[in-house]
Design a protein around this motif. Structure first.
Motif, mmCIF file in Angstrom:
data_model
loop_
_atom_site.group_PDB
_atom_site.id
_atom_site.type_symbol
_atom_site.label_atom_id
_atom_site.label_comp_id
_atom_site.label_asym_id
_atom_site.label_seq_id
_atom_site.Cartn_x
_atom_site.Cartn_y
_atom_site.Cartn_z
ATOM 1 N N GLU A 132 5.494 3.618 1.731
ATOM 2 C CA GLU A 132 4.938 2.378 1.196
ATOM 3 C C GLU A 132 5.095 1.305 2.257
ATOM 4 N N ILE A 133 4.057 0.509 2.444
ATOM 5 C CA ILE A 133 4.060 -0.515 3.482
ATOM 6 C C ILE A 133 3.638 -1.845 2.876
ATOM 7 N N LEU B 157 0.841 -1.193 0.000
ATOM 8 C CA LEU B 157 0.000 0.000 0.000
ATOM 9 C C LEU B 157 0.875 1.242 0.000
ATOM 10 N N ARG B 158 0.429 2.263 -0.702
ATOM 11 C CA ARG B 158 1.097 3.562 -0.677
ATOM 12 C C ARG B 158 0.225 4.546 0.095
ATOM 13 N N ILE C 245 8.538 -1.082 5.744
ATOM 14 C CA ILE C 245 7.987 0.247 5.473
ATOM 15 C C ILE C 245 9.097 1.079 4.849
ATOM 16 N N SER C 246 8.834 1.666 3.713
ATOM 17 C CA SER C 246 9.835 2.516 3.060
ATOM 18 C C SER C 246 9.281 3.926 2.926
ATOM 19 N N PHE D 268 8.473 3.741 -6.957
ATOM 20 C CA PHE D 268 7.640 4.874 -6.538
ATOM 21 C C PHE D 268 8.482 6.111 -6.238
ATOM 22 N N ALA D 269 9.643 5.932 -5.618
ATOM 23 C CA ALA D 269 10.479 7.079 -5.267
ATOM 24 C C ALA D 269 10.863 7.889 -6.506
#
Length: 239
Positions: free
Chosen positions: A67-68, A4-5, A49-50, A104-105
């Motif tokens: 993001e997890i 998930l974001r 988690i990021s 995503f980053a």
């Protein structure tokens, strides 16, 4: 099973929360909310988690992202509501969506900032911004973990404009500067932009500025707008 974001905000006094403090608060909130977070393997497992593009301490933000990874599929809205209830007021979960694709980053290419400057009028600030924009290069210095760094601020600024309206703070004027800053290495922060602008016009605001990130995401190089990184389409949110 699921990634998930999450978009969250830092508001009010919580803007002074450091990134490390937020990490600890989020991990506690994940446990209290019963979110089935996945853990890394090895001797010291940690939550998967990021975080990406964290705002500097002292700046408010409406557009922080993480993001997890979860061990089972959950309803994103349930996760949003549960985490929002478990976090302190001022750390607010705004949106949760399923992650689509990787990298995503890399979608966080630029930030749209609003900087309120109590004690300054729009004309005074506008003259300083015009002088800054007229330069091809404006270098500033900032101390980092690697020591004192000198870097160009002007090249990272895509848009810089003073709002037509002037707010009132404590009975005095408060000019509002809006900037779009491209994410670079080293990162150019909103306080770096202020340092660069001040250097061009000997500008000395009488009160500390208040900085808020309104958006961060993909950059439209033509318009200078910042798009929503969670949206499936272009969805510009920070023109």
């Amino acid at each position: 099973m699921q990634r998930l974001r999450i978009r969250f905000a830092k508001r009010g006094r919580l803007r002074f929360t450091s990134h490390r403090d937020f990490q600890r608060a989020l991990e506690r909130a994940v446990r209290r909310a019963g979110v089935p977070v996945a853990y890394s393997a090895g001797f010291s497992p940690h939550p998967r988690i990021s975080y990406a593009g964290a705002a500097p301490t002292g700046a408010a933000s409406e557009a922080e992202y993480l993001e997890i990874a979860l061990t089972r599929v959950e309803d994103p809205e349930r996760v949003r509501a549960a985490l929002d209830a478990a976090l302190p007021d001022g750390l607010d979960v705004l949106a949760v969506v399923p992650a689509e694709g990787a990298g995503f980053a890399e979608r966080l290419q630029a930030s749209h900032w609003q900087i309120e400057m109590p004690g300054l009028g729009a004309a005074e600030l506008g003259a300083a911004v015009d002088a800054f924009l007229a330069r091809g290069t404006v270098e500033v210095q900032r101390r980092t973990k690697s020591g004192l760094r000198t870097f160009d601020v002007r090249g990272a600024v895509v848009v810089a404009e003073v709002a037509d309206r002037v707010a009132q703070v404590d009975g005095g004027p408060c000019a509002i500067l809006r900037v779009v800053v491209r994410h670079t290495t080293p990162a150019v922060r909103p306080d770096d932009v202020l340092t660069a602008v001040r250097s061009q016009a000997d500008l000395a605001p009488p009160s500390p500025p208040r900085m808020t990130r309104l958006a961060q995401g993909p950059l439209d190089g033509t318009s200078g707008a910042v798009a929503d990184p969670l949206a499936p389409g272009p969805g510009v949110v920070g023109a």
